[in-house]
Design a protein around this motif. Structure first.
Motif: not given
Length: 70
Positions: A43-47, A49-56
């Protein structure tokens, strides 16, 4: 931002990049296709802008995709 968080984010971005390269080799798809699919899944448009949780989450998904296809 906290310095430790910056280091964690950098490490996760690097690990995600490595996973995408591996998926490109295994699946024969382009980097853009793999990145777009993973970004959509978390659910991100650009990496960037990703949170640490989203990157994980993204890294976990990428690794699962690699395990499934090998």
């Amino acid at each position: 931002r906290v310095p430790g968080a910056l280091a964690r984010r950098r490490a996760l971005r690097e690990a995600n990049s490595d996973a995408v390269r591996a998926l490109v080799r295994v699946h024969g798809r382009t980097h853009a296709e793999v990145n777009a699919e993973l970004n959509q899944m978390i659910g991100v448009r650009q990496i960037s802008l990703a949170t640490i949780k989203q990157l994980e989450q993204r890294l976990t998904l990428a690794r699962a995709m690699l395990t499934k296809r090998r």
